[in-house]
Design a protein around this motif. Structure first.
Motif, PDB file in Angstrom:
ATOM      1  N   GLU A 122       0.828  -1.197   0.000  1.00  0.00           N
ATOM      2  CA  GLU A 122       0.000   0.000   0.000  1.00  0.00           C
ATOM      3  C   GLU A 122       0.868   1.255   0.000  1.00  0.00           C
ATOM      4  N   GLU A 123       1.946   1.231   0.770  1.00  0.00           N
ATOM      5  CA  GLU A 123       2.837   2.398   0.817  1.00  0.00           C
ATOM      6  C   GLU A 123       3.567   2.580  -0.504  1.00  0.00           C
ATOM      7  N   LEU A 124       3.996   1.489  -1.113  1.00  0.00           N
ATOM      8  CA  LEU A 124       4.668   1.590  -2.412  1.00  0.00           C
ATOM      9  C   LEU A 124       3.693   2.069  -3.483  1.00  0.00           C
ATOM     10  N   ALA A 125       2.441   1.597  -3.415  1.00  0.00           N
ATOM     11  CA  ALA A 125       1.431   2.031  -4.379  1.00  0.00           C
ATOM     12  C   ALA A 125       1.163   3.528  -4.257  1.00  0.00           C
ATOM     13  N   ARG A 126       1.197   4.026  -3.029  1.00  0.00           N
ATOM     14  CA  ARG A 126       1.015   5.472  -2.820  1.00  0.00           C
ATOM     15  C   ARG A 126       2.110   6.257  -3.524  1.00  0.00           C
ATOM     16  N   ILE A 127       3.343   5.803  -3.380  1.00  0.00           N
ATOM     17  CA  ILE A 127       4.458   6.482  -4.049  1.00  0.00           C
ATOM     18  C   ILE A 127       4.325   6.329  -5.559  1.00  0.00           C
ATOM     19  N   ALA A 128       3.950   5.133  -5.996  1.00  0.00           N
ATOM     20  CA  ALA A 128       3.818   4.872  -7.429  1.00  0.00           C
ATOM     21  C   ALA A 128       2.756   5.761  -8.064  1.00  0.00           C
ATOM     22  N   SER A 129       1.696   6.084  -7.313  1.00  0.00           N
ATOM     23  CA  SER A 129       0.610   6.895  -7.866  1.00  0.00           C
ATOM     24  C   SER A 129       1.064   8.304  -8.228  1.00  0.00           C
ATOM     25  N   THR A 130       2.170   8.762  -7.626  1.00  0.00           N
ATOM     26  CA  THR A 130       2.697  10.090  -7.961  1.00  0.00           C
ATOM     27  C   THR A 130       3.454  10.073  -9.289  1.00  0.00           C
ATOM     28  N   LEU A 131       3.725   8.883  -9.807  1.00  0.00           N
ATOM     29  CA  LEU A 131       4.512   8.749 -11.035  1.00  0.00           C
ATOM     30  C   LEU A 131       3.647   8.581 -12.269  1.00  0.00           C
ATOM     31  N   GLY A 132       2.445   8.035 -12.119  1.00  0.00           N
ATOM     32  CA  GLY A 132       1.562   7.814 -13.251  1.00  0.00           C
ATOM     33  C   GLY A 132       0.380   6.964 -12.841  1.00  0.00           C
ATOM     34  N   SER A 133      -0.721   7.098 -13.587  1.00  0.00           N
ATOM     35  CA  SER A 133      -1.957   6.436 -13.164  1.00  0.00           C
ATOM     36  C   SER A 133      -1.897   4.919 -13.270  1.00  0.00           C
ATOM     37  N   ASP A 134      -1.052   4.383 -14.169  1.00  0.00           N
ATOM     38  CA  ASP A 134      -0.925   2.926 -14.292  1.00  0.00           C
ATOM     39  C   ASP A 134       0.039   2.323 -13.277  1.00  0.00           C
ATOM     40  N   CYS A 135       0.881   3.158 -12.686  1.00  0.00           N
ATOM     41  CA  CYS A 135       1.979   2.634 -11.864  1.00  0.00           C
ATOM     42  C   CYS A 135       1.526   1.821 -10.649  1.00  0.00           C
ATOM     43  N   PRO A 136       0.525   2.269  -9.882  1.00  0.00           N
ATOM     44  CA  PRO A 136       0.140   1.474  -8.702  1.00  0.00           C
ATOM     45  C   PRO A 136      -0.276   0.055  -9.038  1.00  0.00           C
ATOM     46  N   PHE A 137      -0.886  -0.152 -10.210  1.00  0.00           N
ATOM     47  CA  PHE A 137      -1.313  -1.499 -10.585  1.00  0.00           C
ATOM     48  C   PHE A 137      -0.150  -2.477 -10.552  1.00  0.00           C
ATOM     49  N   PHE A 138       0.997  -2.051 -11.034  1.00  0.00           N
ATOM     50  CA  PHE A 138       2.136  -2.966 -11.149  1.00  0.00           C
ATOM     51  C   PHE A 138       2.774  -3.289  -9.799  1.00  0.00           C
ATOM     52  N   ILE A 139       2.459  -2.525  -8.773  1.00  0.00           N
ATOM     53  CA  ILE A 139       2.915  -2.884  -7.429  1.00  0.00           C
ATOM     54  C   ILE A 139       2.234  -4.177  -6.983  1.00  0.00           C
ATOM     55  N   TYR A 140       0.958  -4.317  -7.324  1.00  0.00           N
ATOM     56  CA  TYR A 140       0.203  -5.528  -6.964  1.00  0.00           C
ATOM     57  C   TYR A 140       0.320  -6.593  -8.050  1.00  0.00           C
ATOM     58  N   ASN A 141       0.245  -6.163  -9.321  1.00  0.00           N
ATOM     59  CA  ASN A 141       0.499  -7.033 -10.477  1.00  0.00           C
ATOM     60  C   ASN A 141      -0.401  -8.265 -10.501  1.00  0.00           C
TER      61      ASN A 141
END
Length: 273
Positions: A122-141
């Motif tokens: 969840e914390e990594l997804a939060r950071i990923a969301s600042t990079l692009g809208s698709d990025c959080p998805f790949f944290i969970y994959n």
């Protein structure tokens, strides 16, 4: 550390409304597919973090690459030692497959593990969301229903095991902002989450991508690819994201030599899901 950032496809993509901030609320199901880049991260030889990109040509300065942006985003939260990053690009860009977003998220995952930072998903997804809208998805994959701008996610039950997938990307690219500008947001009669819950044999004609009505006429090469895939009698076929790739899901194996001959000049992947 070596990782293999993979691509994704969109199963359906409804553009619901334009937001006051200029972005759009969407609903889509993202699914990981085995078309992968290669990412290696090792302790730096020097005193600065470096990024070396090989494979497909990427017209992007080092600091603007999403991989470096991911490193900088994490560095802003926690002290990181310098690293040397090697990225081999295999996933086509401008394809609606999320290759750059995947590279960024896998960079966060790798740094978290390499330096035992202790961030949860969840914390990594939060950071990923600042990079692009698709990025959080790949944290969970894993298959996810994505809403809002694409960063609000919930797992979906989806079993495509035993199916084959063909992804074809012609030598054109579709600018995402331009693609959105030609769409007409609307609330669908049947939400994607309901269609996905039904058998895959019922998806064709019901599970739609709202970019297709404007993108396919504007890019004949993409329309030709979709037409050619449909002639192969897939269970379901659609464009992924805003394009330019088109995929078909099949219930049987696909012969790669036949694919290469049919789609000469295009980037293709044939894989088992």
């Amino acid at each position: 550390m070596i990782l293999f950032p993979n691509a994704k496809i969109n199963l359906g993509l409804d553009i619901l409304r334009k937001r006051p901030d200029g972005y759009h609320d969407i609903e889509t199901v993202m699914v990981p597919v085995p078309w992968c880049d290669v990412l290696e991260i090792v302790p730096a030889k020097g005193s600065e973090t470096t990024l070396t990109v090989s494979g497909r040509k990427v017209e992007c300065p080092m600091e603007k690459n999403l991989v470096m942006k991911a490193y900088r985003a994490l560095e802003a939260e926690v002290s990181l030692p310098p690293v040397d990053i090697y990225l081999r690009k295999i996933i086509p860009d401008g394809a609606g497959l999320g290759g750059g977003s995947s590279d960024a998220s896998f960079t966060l995952l790798a740094l978290n593990e390499l330096f035992s930072l202790g961030y949860n998903r969840e914390e990594l997804a939060r950071i990923a969301s600042t990079l692009g809208s698709d990025c959080p998805f790949f944290i969970y994959n894993t298959p996810m229903l994505c809403t809002g701008t694409g960063t609000d996610m919930e797992p979906v039950e989806l079993d495509l095991k035993g199916h084959s997938i063909l992804i074809v990307k012609p030598q054109v690219s579709v600018p995402t902002a331009a693609a959105y500008s030609h769409t007409t947001p609307a609330i669908p009669s049947t939400p994607i989450r309901d269609i996905i819950a039904s058998p895959i044999s019922s998806w064709e004609g019901r599970l739609k991508n709202d970019f297709e009505p404007s993108v396919l006429p504007a890019y004949p090469a993409i329309a030709d690819v979709k037409r050619s895939i449909k002639e192969m009698n897939p269970i379901y076929t659609a464009m992924s994201g805003s394009g330019a790739s088109v995929f078909g899901i099949f219930g049987n194996d696909i012969l790669s030599p036949v694919i290469r001959e049919r789609f000469q000049g295009c980037d293709t992947l044939v894989a088992t899901l």
